[in-house]
Design a protein around this motif. Sequence first.
Motif, mmCIF file in Angstrom:
data_model
loop_
_atom_site.group_PDB
_atom_site.id
_atom_site.type_symbol
_atom_site.label_atom_id
_atom_site.label_comp_id
_atom_site.label_asym_id
_atom_site.label_seq_id
_atom_site.Cartn_x
_atom_site.Cartn_y
_atom_site.Cartn_z
ATOM 1 N N ALA A 167 3.199 2.584 -65.040
ATOM 2 C CA ALA A 167 1.969 2.390 -65.798
ATOM 3 C C ALA A 167 0.780 3.038 -65.091
ATOM 4 N N ASN A 168 -0.083 3.635 -65.898
ATOM 5 C CA ASN A 168 -1.385 4.132 -65.429
ATOM 6 C C ASN A 168 -1.296 5.150 -64.305
ATOM 7 N N ASN A 169 -0.192 5.889 -64.227
ATOM 8 C CA ASN A 169 -0.096 6.948 -63.229
ATOM 9 C C ASN A 169 -0.809 8.189 -63.762
ATOM 10 N N ILE A 170 -1.539 8.858 -62.904
ATOM 11 C CA ILE A 170 -2.313 10.030 -63.297
ATOM 12 C C ILE A 170 -1.666 11.265 -62.697
ATOM 13 N N PHE A 171 -1.419 12.263 -63.547
ATOM 14 C CA PHE A 171 -0.789 13.507 -63.108
ATOM 15 C C PHE A 171 -1.846 14.595 -63.006
ATOM 16 N N MET A 172 -2.013 15.149 -61.815
ATOM 17 C CA MET A 172 -3.049 16.139 -61.557
ATOM 18 C C MET A 172 -2.572 17.573 -61.798
ATOM 19 N N ASN A 173 -1.303 17.746 -62.065
ATOM 20 C CA ASN A 173 -0.719 19.055 -62.299
ATOM 21 C C ASN A 173 -0.186 19.055 -63.728
ATOM 22 N N GLU A 174 -0.435 20.116 -64.480
ATOM 23 C CA GLU A 174 -0.021 20.151 -65.886
ATOM 24 C C GLU A 174 1.482 20.029 -66.085
ATOM 25 N N GLU A 175 2.272 20.503 -65.120
ATOM 26 C CA GLU A 175 3.724 20.444 -65.244
ATOM 27 C C GLU A 175 4.314 19.121 -64.771
ATOM 28 N N ALA A 176 3.573 18.341 -64.046
ATOM 29 C CA ALA A 176 4.103 17.097 -63.466
ATOM 30 C C ALA A 176 4.265 16.024 -64.537
ATOM 31 N N GLY A 177 5.249 15.160 -64.304
ATOM 32 C CA GLY A 177 5.484 14.067 -65.236
ATOM 33 C C GLY A 177 6.490 13.088 -64.668
ATOM 34 N N ILE A 178 7.067 12.296 -65.557
ATOM 35 C CA ILE A 178 8.092 11.329 -65.182
ATOM 36 C C ILE A 178 9.435 11.886 -65.615
ATOM 37 N N VAL A 179 10.369 11.924 -64.683
ATOM 38 C CA VAL A 179 11.721 12.385 -64.963
ATOM 39 C C VAL A 179 12.633 11.163 -64.892
ATOM 40 N N VAL A 180 13.260 10.835 -66.021
ATOM 41 C CA VAL A 180 14.185 9.716 -66.084
ATOM 42 C C VAL A 180 15.574 10.298 -65.918
ATOM 43 N N SER A 181 16.243 9.922 -64.838
ATOM 44 C CA SER A 181 17.515 10.523 -64.459
ATOM 45 C C SER A 181 18.679 9.571 -64.694
ATOM 46 N N GLY A 182 19.810 10.123 -65.091
ATOM 47 C CA GLY A 182 21.021 9.325 -65.226
ATOM 48 C C GLY A 182 21.013 8.424 -66.447
ATOM 49 N N HIS A 183 21.718 7.324 -66.317
ATOM 50 C CA HIS A 183 21.884 6.384 -67.433
ATOM 51 C C HIS A 183 20.886 5.235 -67.332
ATOM 52 N N SER A 184 19.640 5.561 -67.145
ATOM 53 C CA SER A 184 18.595 4.549 -67.019
ATOM 54 C C SER A 184 18.311 3.918 -68.369
ATOM 55 N N SER A 185 17.986 2.625 -68.355
ATOM 56 C CA SER A 185 17.635 1.955 -69.605
ATOM 57 C C SER A 185 16.651 0.823 -69.325
ATOM 58 N N GLY A 186 15.946 0.427 -70.368
ATOM 59 C CA GLY A 186 15.037 -0.703 -70.275
ATOM 60 C C GLY A 186 13.768 -0.427 -69.494
ATOM 61 N N ASN A 187 13.490 0.832 -69.187
ATOM 62 C CA ASN A 187 12.273 1.161 -68.444
ATOM 63 C C ASN A 187 11.074 1.113 -69.380
ATOM 64 N N GLU A 188 9.937 0.655 -68.859
ATOM 65 C CA GLU A 188 8.708 0.572 -69.638
ATOM 66 C C GLU A 188 7.714 1.606 -69.139
ATOM 67 N N PHE A 189 7.083 2.305 -70.080
ATOM 68 C CA PHE A 189 6.088 3.320 -69.758
ATOM 69 C C PHE A 189 4.790 2.939 -70.460
ATOM 70 N N MET A 190 3.743 2.707 -69.688
ATOM 71 C CA MET A 190 2.467 2.298 -70.273
ATOM 72 C C MET A 190 1.351 3.228 -69.799
ATOM 73 N N ASN A 191 0.530 3.641 -70.749
ATOM 74 C CA ASN A 191 -0.626 4.492 -70.473
ATOM 75 C C ASN A 191 -0.248 5.749 -69.688
ATOM 76 N N ILE A 192 0.839 6.374 -70.115
ATOM 77 C CA ILE A 192 1.273 7.633 -69.529
ATOM 78 C C ILE A 192 0.844 8.742 -70.491
ATOM 79 N N GLN A 193 0.282 9.810 -69.963
ATOM 80 C CA GLN A 193 -0.211 10.899 -70.788
ATOM 81 C C GLN A 193 0.903 11.463 -71.670
ATOM 82 N N ASP A 194 0.556 11.877 -72.893
ATOM 83 C CA ASP A 194 1.522 12.413 -73.849
ATOM 84 C C ASP A 194 2.308 13.578 -73.259
#
Length: 132
Positions: free
Chosen positions: A98-125
């Motif tokens: 939640a509420n993580n700020i990315f200062m680089n246009e290419e940076a983001g969240i990478v969900v790896s493997g068989h992850s489930s049930g993760n919540e993402f809040m206020n993450i840039q589109d």
Amino acid sequence: TAAVCFYEVSDCSVRDCTFDNSGTFWYYAPEAKTNSERKAFAQPTPALYIQGNGNRIIGNTFSKCKGDAIVIHGDNNIIMNNIVDRDIVICGNNNVLANNIFMNEEAGIVVSGHSSGNEFMNIQDGRIRRIG
């Protein structure tokens, strides 16, 4: 290998830290036997690597990272209010980002493997992508 590694930790906090210019691992080729054969190679590594459950990564600043900013392997971790210039990689279940700020246009969240049930809040589109 990372600038800071925590293996098999639970209920740990990394809070209000600055990771600046981190994430390069220097190594020699294993076949080098003499000084003249040894040439250092640089490999990008994460600034922070955590393997465990129930940890909190809150309010940190990651700048000039050479590899990923944060890599988390585990469940029920909270990653929030961080400022990063590279990717946050998660592999696990029921993590909150939640509420993580990315200062680089290419940076983001990478969900790896068989992850489930993760919540993402206020993450840039457009900042969340799945691999594997």
